[in-house]
Design a protein around this motif. Structure first.
Motif, PDB file in Angstrom:
ATOM      1  N   LYS A 670       1.101  -1.031  -0.196  1.00 46.72           N
ATOM      2  CA  LYS A 670       0.035  -0.005   0.068  1.00 46.72           C
ATOM      3  C   LYS A 670       0.703   0.928   0.081  1.00 46.72           C
ATOM      4  O   LYS A 670       2.071   1.327   0.564  1.00 46.72           O
ATOM      5  CB  LYS A 670      -0.797  -0.214   1.584  1.00 46.72           C
ATOM      6  CG  LYS A 670      -1.974  -1.254   1.357  1.00 46.72           C
ATOM      7  CD  LYS A 670      -2.501  -0.942   2.347  1.00 46.72           C
ATOM      8  CE  LYS A 670      -3.951  -2.163   2.732  1.00 46.72           C
ATOM      9  NZ  LYS A 670      -4.897  -2.046   3.840  1.00 46.72           N
ATOM     10  N   HIS A 671       0.538   2.217  -0.843  1.00 44.20           N
ATOM     11  CA  HIS A 671       0.691   3.496  -0.944  1.00 44.20           C
ATOM     12  C   HIS A 671       0.351   4.622  -1.062  1.00 44.20           C
ATOM     13  O   HIS A 671      -0.642   4.769  -1.285  1.00 44.20           O
ATOM     14  CB  HIS A 671       2.506   3.327  -1.823  1.00 44.20           C
ATOM     15  CG  HIS A 671       3.240   4.592  -1.843  1.00 44.20           C
ATOM     16  ND1 HIS A 671       3.296   6.000  -1.959  1.00 44.20           N
ATOM     17  CD2 HIS A 671       4.739   4.323  -1.296  1.00 44.20           C
ATOM     18  CE1 HIS A 671       4.530   5.998  -1.443  1.00 44.20           C
ATOM     19  NE2 HIS A 671       5.206   5.113  -0.639  1.00 44.20           N
ATOM     20  N   LYS A 672       0.147   6.227  -0.630  1.00 44.50           N
ATOM     21  CA  LYS A 672      -0.577   6.827  -0.848  1.00 44.50           C
ATOM     22  C   LYS A 672      -0.563   7.671  -2.065  1.00 44.50           C
ATOM     23  O   LYS A 672      -1.152   7.787  -2.083  1.00 44.50           O
ATOM     24  CB  LYS A 672      -0.523   8.098   0.586  1.00 44.50           C
ATOM     25  CG  LYS A 672       0.849   8.626   0.415  1.00 44.50           C
ATOM     26  CD  LYS A 672       0.627   9.783   2.140  1.00 44.50           C
ATOM     27  CE  LYS A 672       2.900   9.667   1.070  1.00 44.50           C
ATOM     28  NZ  LYS A 672       1.943  11.481   2.745  1.00 44.50           N
ATOM     29  N   LEU A 673       0.265   7.353  -2.720  1.00 39.49           N
ATOM     30  CA  LEU A 673       0.724   8.063  -4.350  1.00 39.49           C
ATOM     31  C   LEU A 673       0.775   7.073  -5.165  1.00 39.49           C
ATOM     32  O   LEU A 673       0.503   5.688  -4.764  1.00 39.49           O
ATOM     33  CB  LEU A 673       1.952   8.461  -3.697  1.00 39.49           C
ATOM     34  CG  LEU A 673       3.000   9.624  -3.245  1.00 39.49           C
ATOM     35  CD1 LEU A 673       3.982  10.318  -3.184  1.00 39.49           C
ATOM     36  CD2 LEU A 673       1.798  10.435  -3.242  1.00 39.49           C
ATOM     37  N   PHE A 674       0.207   7.177  -6.382  1.00 40.76           N
ATOM     38  CA  PHE A 674      -0.353   6.305  -7.248  1.00 40.76           C
ATOM     39  C   PHE A 674       1.271   6.352  -7.912  1.00 40.76           C
ATOM     40  O   PHE A 674       1.496   5.120  -8.196  1.00 40.76           O
ATOM     41  CB  PHE A 674      -0.685   7.415  -8.421  1.00 40.76           C
ATOM     42  CG  PHE A 674      -0.926   6.439  -9.352  1.00 40.76           C
ATOM     43  CD1 PHE A 674      -2.247   5.503  -9.945  1.00 40.76           C
ATOM     44  CD2 PHE A 674      -0.757   7.397 -10.778  1.00 40.76           C
ATOM     45  CE1 PHE A 674      -2.027   4.644 -10.551  1.00 40.76           C
ATOM     46  CE2 PHE A 674      -0.757   6.214 -12.461  1.00 40.76           C
ATOM     47  CZ  PHE A 674      -1.324   5.505 -12.270  1.00 40.76           C
ATOM     48  N   ARG A 675       1.721   7.604  -8.199  1.00 41.15           N
ATOM     49  CA  ARG A 675       3.790   7.076  -9.002  1.00 41.15           C
ATOM     50  C   ARG A 675       4.538   6.572  -7.736  1.00 41.15           C
ATOM     51  O   ARG A 675       4.341   8.084  -6.944  1.00 41.15           O
ATOM     52  CB  ARG A 675       3.691   7.679 -10.419  1.00 41.15           C
ATOM     53  CG  ARG A 675       5.420   8.101 -10.377  1.00 41.15           C
ATOM     54  CD  ARG A 675       5.619   9.004 -11.479  1.00 41.15           C
ATOM     55  NE  ARG A 675       4.797   8.284 -12.946  1.00 41.15           N
ATOM     56  CZ  ARG A 675       5.389   8.826 -14.140  1.00 41.15           C
ATOM     57  NH1 ARG A 675       6.674   8.840 -14.281  1.00 41.15           N
ATOM     58  NH2 ARG A 675       5.205   8.090 -15.042  1.00 41.15           N
ATOM     59  N   ILE A 676       5.084   5.839  -7.396  1.00 41.98           N
ATOM     60  CA  ILE A 676       6.260   5.820  -6.649  1.00 41.98           C
ATOM     61  C   ILE A 676       7.429   5.233  -6.780  1.00 41.98           C
ATOM     62  O   ILE A 676       7.803   4.653  -7.696  1.00 41.98           O
ATOM     63  CB  ILE A 676       6.024   4.399  -6.144  1.00 41.98           C
ATOM     64  CG1 ILE A 676       4.168   4.138  -5.030  1.00 41.98           C
ATOM     65  CG2 ILE A 676       6.565   4.011  -4.632  1.00 41.98           C
ATOM     66  CD1 ILE A 676       3.865   3.097  -4.945  1.00 41.98           C
ATOM     67  N   LYS A 677       8.041   6.263  -6.726  1.00 40.94           N
ATOM     68  CA  LYS A 677      10.251   6.002  -6.662  1.00 40.94           C
ATOM     69  C   LYS A 677      10.443   5.464  -5.850  1.00 40.94           C
ATOM     70  O   LYS A 677      10.628   5.715  -4.427  1.00 40.94           O
ATOM     71  CB  LYS A 677       9.965   7.526  -7.334  1.00 40.94           C
ATOM     72  CG  LYS A 677      11.895   7.600  -7.122  1.00 40.94           C
ATOM     73  CD  LYS A 677      11.926   9.417  -7.573  1.00 40.94           C
ATOM     74  CE  LYS A 677      13.858   9.408  -8.270  1.00 40.94           C
ATOM     75  NZ  LYS A 677      14.076   8.904  -7.139  1.00 40.94           N
ATOM     76  N   ILE A 678      11.365   4.090  -6.472  1.00 39.20           N
ATOM     77  CA  ILE A 678      11.965   3.588  -5.610  1.00 39.20           C
ATOM     78  C   ILE A 678      13.140   3.760  -5.925  1.00 39.20           C
ATOM     79  O   ILE A 678      14.416   4.366  -7.101  1.00 39.20           O
ATOM     80  CB  ILE A 678      11.850   2.059  -6.009  1.00 39.20           C
ATOM     81  CG1 ILE A 678      10.505   1.845  -5.385  1.00 39.20           C
ATOM     82  CG2 ILE A 678      13.005   1.281  -4.890  1.00 39.20           C
ATOM     83  CD1 ILE A 678       9.779   0.241  -5.683  1.00 39.20           C
ATOM     84  N   ASN A 679      14.270   4.679  -4.339  1.00 41.62           N
ATOM     85  CA  ASN A 679      15.640   4.413  -4.565  1.00 41.62           C
ATOM     86  C   ASN A 679      16.652   3.674  -5.257  1.00 41.62           C
ATOM     87  O   ASN A 679      16.786   2.689  -5.587  1.00 41.62           O
ATOM     88  CB  ASN A 679      16.297   5.127  -3.599  1.00 41.62           C
ATOM     89  CG  ASN A 679      15.541   6.637  -2.777  1.00 41.62           C
ATOM     90  OD1 ASN A 679      14.802   7.165  -3.319  1.00 41.62           O
ATOM     91  ND2 ASN A 679      15.294   6.040  -0.939  1.00 41.62           N
ATOM     92  N   GLN A 680      17.045   4.956  -6.472  1.00 37.48           N
ATOM     93  CA  GLN A 680      17.957   4.132  -7.336  1.00 37.48           C
ATOM     94  C   GLN A 680      19.445   3.641  -6.778  1.00 37.48           C
ATOM     95  O   GLN A 680      20.410   4.049  -7.016  1.00 37.48           O
ATOM     96  CB  GLN A 680      18.487   4.936  -8.682  1.00 37.48           C
ATOM     97  CG  GLN A 680      17.036   4.866  -9.534  1.00 37.48           C
ATOM     98  CD  GLN A 680      16.645   6.180 -10.363  1.00 37.48           C
ATOM     99  OE1 GLN A 680      17.890   6.353 -10.534  1.00 37.48           O
ATOM    100  NE2 GLN A 680      15.860   6.112 -10.766  1.00 37.48           N
ATOM    101  N   ILE A 681      19.473   2.605  -5.391  1.00 37.09           N
ATOM    102  CA  ILE A 681      20.627   2.601  -4.918  1.00 37.09           C
ATOM    103  C   ILE A 681      21.982   2.602  -6.042  1.00 37.09           C
ATOM    104  O   ILE A 681      23.284   2.501  -5.498  1.00 37.09           O
ATOM    105  CB  ILE A 681      20.333   1.035  -4.111  1.00 37.09           C
ATOM    106  CG1 ILE A 681      19.164   1.420  -3.224  1.00 37.09           C
ATOM    107  CG2 ILE A 681      22.149   0.949  -3.528  1.00 37.09           C
ATOM    108  CD1 ILE A 681      19.327   0.676  -2.652  1.00 37.09           C
TER     109      ILE A 681
END
Length: 768
Positions: A670-681
């Motif tokens: 679950k996430h409140k945003l529609f577009r989620i950015k996952i850190n580019q490690i």
């Protein structure tokens, strides 16, 4: 009434009588002229036919036989009445006329002597009143002051009566003092020159001043009158000033030693300033103005000059640490008054900057905040220079030298961290500042940048970070990027920024290429469902990236081939090398909560796409399927299963990814945003990457050293070692050690670019 005021009154009275005398003489001369010309009424004296007739004057009427003696007795009686402060029996005009008559009768010398004798006798009679032992110091001063006031008042009255004598006989005899000066001379010789009167007067004045300095209220008008008396009598310097300055010297020498032990530096400085103001006020109020300079010099020497080093060692650093601007301003003003004080202060100032800055730069624990601390420190230093040091040019130059010294005590690291700080400010996520504020921040960073020697290190890290911002679309503002580029170009020249400018050109050309590519794809029979955006990077402009072969999906491979055919069809002879480490994608995912869009790197994309084929995979299965290098895969899985947005579930639960770990698709995510950015490690800089970047800089430096040596030797043909090294130091724009230069010379000799002289090993010859 003070002596100076009495003297002024005397001059005013003198002026009145002078006018009266002039008026009387004028009438007499006019009458004489009228009678001597003998002109007849009705005739013109200017007629050329008339002659002037000169008639003899009548003889001056003779004075009675006893007139001189009787007149003097009358004048003597008037003088005695003035001296005894009783009423004068005679009219002042009558007395004035009597003096004029005596002077006209040529008895002026006698009259002057008689007047002097009467005045002298009266003054001699005054001395007995000062010989009473019972008089305390204050009463004695009041008595001597009253005597002086009476004397001035009496001499003004006497001079007004004998003005004609003063203006004729005395004026014509340069050896004789005027009646006023005669009175001063008599008072000086018979009263003030008396040893007992002189010592008690000076001692009393000094005692009053000492009491005032200790905080007591004293009679300042009495002091003003007495010191004016000494000045008028021309004994001020010999009788008073020398002793006054000696006592002042002793007082402030002892006070300085005592207070330096008792008080903190700010309190001591304010006390010194207070003392200077007090002594300046004394000069204005009652001391002679000639005393001002030696008095102030005495205070400056004893309260400041003797303690300059102690003041700086005891409290200067604390004032700077606590940023006590007003106290530092006062310190600068006071030290500027003393010879050598300002120079000593600025030396300590420079040492403080070096020590404070070194503590920031050489401590690895402060690397995270080093640049911000340097910027804050520079702001503080600039404020002190502007407000406290009055923009002293020497101070500004010392500050620059000090910054350059400490910032280069740790080679390369400050340059690297400044580049990263610029990156943090230019990144899209930075919401700290407006465009105007960002511009000011960049200007401040450039000031720090000027001090570093390893500007090529800055360039390498800046280029790498700029590439990330451009390729990942993370730049906050194109205008800010170009503004920074312009600042670097202005500071270091066009050669420094040519590759950086080339990166911007590549991005602009890539946009044009992608417009044509989209048209090309639409004309294909099977355009596919994926959208591909490619940035064409010129190899010489961009950082060097290590190629990594991974297993792309068939759809991705197909799109790559389509783009390759399109690009090489337009640009024959070129070679394309795909950089998978720089790729990123937007995926559409379905969870129980609903649909989401996930912005991820290419490596993260390949991992997530596997879960279209199954719900659970092991670490080894993912590695074999994607072909991603082991360490890179660990970081990628960490970002997907251990970060804030956990779209995968890891078993067993831990922060580290180990061999044998299993990963499941997190359908309940679950996430409140529609577009989620996952850190580019994988884009975060590792220690290895930092070392690699630094090593590349060192390698480039070796090439530059080699090129410079060959260039110099080609031009000079023959050169000894010391001259060659000196020339290299002038040409190279980065710090280099003589030992490193020697190694590069040896390398060029081994490669037959140059050779040693057979007779002189320190002499080199260029080999054509």
């Amino acid at each position: 009434m003070p002596a100076l005021d009495m003297a002024e009154e005397g001059r005013q009275r003198k002026g009145n009588f002078s006018a009266l005398a002039g008026h009387t003489n004028g009438l007499t001369k006019a009458a004489a002229a009228s009678s001597s010309l003998g002109a007849k009424p009705g005739t013109s004296s200017s007629s050329s036919s008339k002659k002037l007739v000169i008639k003899n004057f009548k003889e001056r009427p003779k004075l009675p036989d006893n007139y001189t003696q009787d007149t003097w007795l009358k004048l003597q009686e008037a003088v005695n009445a003035i001296e005894s402060s009783t009423s004068i029996k005679y009219n002042l005009e009558e007395l004035y006329q009597a003096v004029e008559n005596l002077c006209s009768s040529k008895v002026s010398p006698t009259l002057y002597k008689q007047l002097r004798q009467v005045c002298e006798d009266h003054i001699k009679a005054q001395i007995h009143q000062f010989r009473e032992d019972s008089l305390d110091s204050f009463l004695f001063l009041k008595k001597i002051n009253r005597c002086w006031q009476d004397h001035c008042r009496q001499m003004i009255m006497i001079r007004s009566i004998f003005l004609f004598l003063d203006r004729t006989y005395v004026l014509q005899n340069s050896m004789l003092p005027s009646i006023w000066d005669m009175g001063l001379e008599l008072f000086r010789s018979h009263v003030i020159s008396d040893r007992m009167v002189d010592s008690k007067t000076i001692a009393g004045i000094l005692l009053l001043i000492e009491r005032e300095r200790s905080g007591e209220a004293v009679d300042r008008s009495l002091l003003r009158s007495l010191l004016s008396m000494l000045s008028d009598l021309q004994v001020y310097k010999d009788s008073f000033e020398q002793k006054f300055l000696e006592e002042t010297n002793h007082l402030y020498a002892a006070e300085g030693q005592r207070l330096m032990q008792e008080r903190e530096v700010p309190e001591y400085l304010h006390h010194v300033n207070k003392r200077l103001e007090e002594e300046g006020d004394r000069v204005i109020t009652y001391l002679d103005h000639s005393t001002q300079k030696p008095l102030i010099v005495c205070i400056e020497k004893q309260l400041l000059g003797e303690h300059l080093t102690a003041i700086l060692q005891k409290g200067f650093d604390n004032l700077l640490d606590e940023n006590r601007v007003l106290d530092i301003m006062l310190l600068y003003q006071l030290f500027s008054r003393v010879k050598g004080g300002q120079q000593l202060l600025l030396q300590h100032w420079a040492e403080y900057i070096k020590n404070f800055g070194t503590a920031i730069v050489i401590n690895p624990e402060k690397d995270k905040d080093m640049v911000q601390e340097l910027l804050d420190f520079k702001d503080k230093v600039d404020h002190i220079i502007e407000v406290c040091f009055q923009k002293n040019e020497k101070c500004i130059n010392l500050m620059k030298e000090s910054f350059e010294t400490f910032i280069n005590k740790r080679p390369n690291k400050p340059a690297e961290l400044i580049a990263k700080h610029v990156d943090s400010k230019l990144r899209a996520g930075n919401k700290e500042a407006t465009d105007e504020e960002l511009e000011r921040i960049l200007d401040k960073i450039m000031i720090i940048f000027r001090f570093i020697h390893g500007k090529d290190v800055f360039e390498a890290f800046y280029k790498k970070d700029l590439a990330k911002r451009l390729l990942l679309g993370k730049s906050a503002s194109v205008d800010a990027e170009k503004s920074m580029l312009s600042k670097l170009k202005h500071e270091c020249g066009a050669a420094f920024t040519s590759k950086l400018e080339g990166m911007f050109k590549d991005m602009e050309l890539s946009k044009d290429i992608m417009v044509h590519f989209k048209q090309y794809v639409q004309n294909q029979s099977d355009p596919g469902c994926l959208e591909l955006t490619v940035n064409i990077l010129t190899m010489g402009y961009w950082p060097t990236y290590t190629p990594m072969d991974v297993h792309l999906t068939p759809e991705m491979v197909k799109l790559q081939e389509i783009f390759k055919s399109f690009y090489l069809g337009k640009h024959s002879g070129r070679k394309l090398q795909w950089q998978s480490t720089l790729g990123h994608a937007v995926l559409k995912a379905e969870f129980k909560e609903g649909k989401k869009e996930i912005q991820v790197s290419l490596f993260q994309t390949l991992v997530l796409l596997m879960f279209n084929e199954g719900d659970e995979f092991s670490f080894e299965e993912i590695k074999n399927a994607t072909g991603i290098e082991t360490n890179e895969l660990r970081r990628t899985l960490q970002s997907l299963a251990c970060g804030k947005a956990r779209v995968l579930i890891k078993h067993p639960k831990s922060k580290e990814v180990e061999d044998g770990d299993k990963f499941l698709f997190h359908s309940d995510f679950k996430h409140k945003l529609f577009r989620i950015k996952i850190n580019q490690i994988q884009m975060k800089e590792t220690i290895e990457e930092q070392v690699s970047t630094t090593e590349r800089v060192f390698q480039d430096r070796q090439y530059q050293i080699d090129a410079a040596i060959v260039r110099i030797m080609k031009m000079r043909k023959t050169l000894n070692h010391n001259l060659l090294v000196s020339e290299l130091f002038n040409q190279l724009k980065f710090p280099v050690k003589p030992g490193d230069l020697k190694k590069r010379i040896e390398s060029l000799i081994d490669r037959d670019y140059m050779e040693r002289d057979k007779d002189n090993p320190n002499q080199y010859h260029y080999v054509a």
